[in-house]
Write a protein that holds these residues in place. Structure first.
Motif, PDB file in Angstrom:
ATOM      1  N   UNK A 225      -2.554  50.140  44.938  1.00 39.85           N
ATOM      2  CA  UNK A 225      -1.151  49.801  44.753  1.00 39.85           C
ATOM      3  C   UNK A 225      -0.652  48.695  45.677  1.00 39.85           C
ATOM      4  N   UNK A 226      -1.542  48.052  46.394  1.00 36.37           N
ATOM      5  CA  UNK A 226      -1.143  47.049  47.378  1.00 36.37           C
ATOM      6  C   UNK A 226      -0.348  45.892  46.802  1.00 36.37           C
ATOM      7  N   UNK A 227      -0.788  45.370  45.685  1.00 34.60           N
ATOM      8  CA  UNK A 227      -0.100  44.221  45.084  1.00 34.60           C
ATOM      9  C   UNK A 227       1.321  44.591  44.646  1.00 34.60           C
ATOM     10  N   UNK A 228       1.446  45.750  44.006  1.00 35.19           N
ATOM     11  CA  UNK A 228       2.767  46.194  43.548  1.00 35.19           C
ATOM     12  C   UNK A 228       3.659  46.488  44.753  1.00 35.19           C
ATOM     13  N   UNK A 229       3.090  47.153  45.766  1.00 34.37           N
ATOM     14  CA  UNK A 229       3.868  47.500  46.955  1.00 34.37           C
ATOM     15  C   UNK A 229       4.327  46.239  47.684  1.00 34.37           C
ATOM     16  N   UNK A 230       3.419  45.251  47.857  1.00 40.04           N
ATOM     17  CA  UNK A 230       3.799  44.010  48.539  1.00 40.04           C
ATOM     18  C   UNK A 230       4.923  43.299  47.786  1.00 40.04           C
ATOM     19  N   UNK A 231       4.836  43.279  46.468  1.00 38.87           N
ATOM     20  CA  UNK A 231       5.895  42.662  45.675  1.00 38.87           C
ATOM     21  C   UNK A 231       7.214  43.401  45.875  1.00 38.87           C
ATOM     22  N   UNK A 232       7.163  44.753  45.967  1.00 36.71           N
ATOM     23  CA  UNK A 232       8.390  45.542  46.102  1.00 36.71           C
ATOM     24  C   UNK A 232       9.058  45.359  47.466  1.00 36.71           C
ATOM     25  N   UNK A 233       8.283  44.976  48.489  1.00 39.12           N
ATOM     26  CA  UNK A 233       8.876  44.749  49.811  1.00 39.12           C
ATOM     27  C   UNK A 233       9.027  43.269  50.137  1.00 39.12           C
ATOM     28  N   UNK A 234       8.606  42.411  49.221  1.00 41.17           N
ATOM     29  CA  UNK A 234       8.827  40.978  49.392  1.00 41.17           C
ATOM     30  C   UNK A 234       7.857  40.271  50.319  1.00 41.17           C
ATOM     31  N   UNK A 235       6.610  40.721  50.365  1.00 42.42           N
ATOM     32  CA  UNK A 235       5.609  40.015  51.163  1.00 42.42           C
ATOM     33  C   UNK A 235       4.476  39.568  50.264  1.00 42.42           C
ATOM     34  N   UNK A 236       3.671  38.629  50.755  1.00 41.24           N
ATOM     35  CA  UNK A 236       2.556  38.126  49.968  1.00 41.24           C
ATOM     36  C   UNK A 236       1.321  38.037  50.847  1.00 41.24           C
ATOM     37  N   UNK A 237       0.184  37.843  50.212  1.00 44.98           N
ATOM     38  CA  UNK A 237      -1.082  37.748  50.941  1.00 44.98           C
ATOM     39  C   UNK A 237      -1.111  36.515  51.843  1.00 44.98           C
ATOM     40  N   UNK A 238      -0.378  35.470  51.474  1.00 42.76           N
ATOM     41  CA  UNK A 238      -0.388  34.240  52.262  1.00 42.76           C
ATOM     42  C   UNK A 238       0.181  34.451  53.659  1.00 42.76           C
ATOM     43  N   UNK A 239       1.198  35.291  53.783  1.00 44.56           N
ATOM     44  CA  UNK A 239       1.772  35.545  55.102  1.00 44.56           C
ATOM     45  C   UNK A 239       1.298  36.887  55.649  1.00 44.56           C
ATOM     46  N   UNK A 240       0.043  37.226  55.343  1.00 43.87           N
ATOM     47  CA  UNK A 240      -0.547  38.478  55.796  1.00 43.87           C
ATOM     48  C   UNK A 240      -0.830  38.462  57.292  1.00 43.87           C
ATOM     49  N   UNK A 241      -1.534  39.462  57.744  1.00 38.03           N
ATOM     50  CA  UNK A 241      -1.808  39.608  59.164  1.00 38.03           C
ATOM     51  C   UNK A 241      -3.281  39.355  59.440  1.00 38.03           C
ATOM     52  N   UNK A 242      -3.571  39.014  60.678  1.00 42.13           N
ATOM     53  CA  UNK A 242      -4.940  38.738  61.082  1.00 42.13           C
ATOM     54  C   UNK A 242      -5.718  40.011  61.359  1.00 42.13           C
ATOM     55  N   UNK A 243      -7.018  39.831  61.590  1.00 41.59           N
ATOM     56  CA  UNK A 243      -7.911  40.962  61.821  1.00 41.59           C
ATOM     57  C   UNK A 243      -7.523  41.744  63.073  1.00 41.59           C
TER      58      UNK A 243
END
Length: 135
Positions: free
Chosen positions: A30-48
């Motif tokens: 559900x990561x893609x749907x959840x990220x869309x629902x909170x307004x974040x994207x993979x581009x501004x993700x976090x580092x390791x």
């Protein structure tokens, strides 16, 4: 005040909750749907490194939650509520908090369903681990 509790089932429950969360909120489920629902994207993700810090923080937070849950479980065995009632009650409280976030923060229903599903799984999973751990 606190009943004696073995630390190992609490840590196992916390680690399992974080592991389930890392899969639940990944693009595999559900990561893609959840990220869309909170307004974040993979581009501004976090580092390791930040992911490792967040995982450690998650285990700490879940350990505190499961410690409190273990108190409910141990007290329920002495004539209190059943394990099912404890799970339902805690899930209802968490869902109420999520509904509050939907109303106040204008989150989507997808946000509610994804977070409520994860909460229910880890609560009932934690109850299973803690209640049936071979003390």
């Amino acid at each position: 005040m606190f009943t004696d509790v073995t630390v190992l089932p609490i840590l196992v429950s916390a680690i399992l909750a974080v592991a389930v969360g890392s899969i639940w909120y990944s693009p595999l489920l559900f990561g893609s749907i959840w990220m869309k629902s909170v307004g974040i994207s993979m581009e501004n993700g976090v580092g390791e490194r930040e992911m490792i810090v967040r995982a450690i923080q998650g285990v700490l937070a879940q350990s505190i939650f499961f410690f409190v849950l273990s108190q409910f479980i141990l007290n329920s065995q002495s004539g209190g509520m059943s394990l099912t009632k404890i799970g339902v009650l805690l899930t209802a409280f968490i869902i109420a908090g999520i509904i509050n976030a939907i109303i106040l923060e204008k989150k989507s229903v997808a946000y509610l369903l994804i977070n409520a599903g994860y909460s229910a799984i880890i609560i009932f999973g934690g109850i299973g681990v803690i209640a049936f751990w071979p003390w």
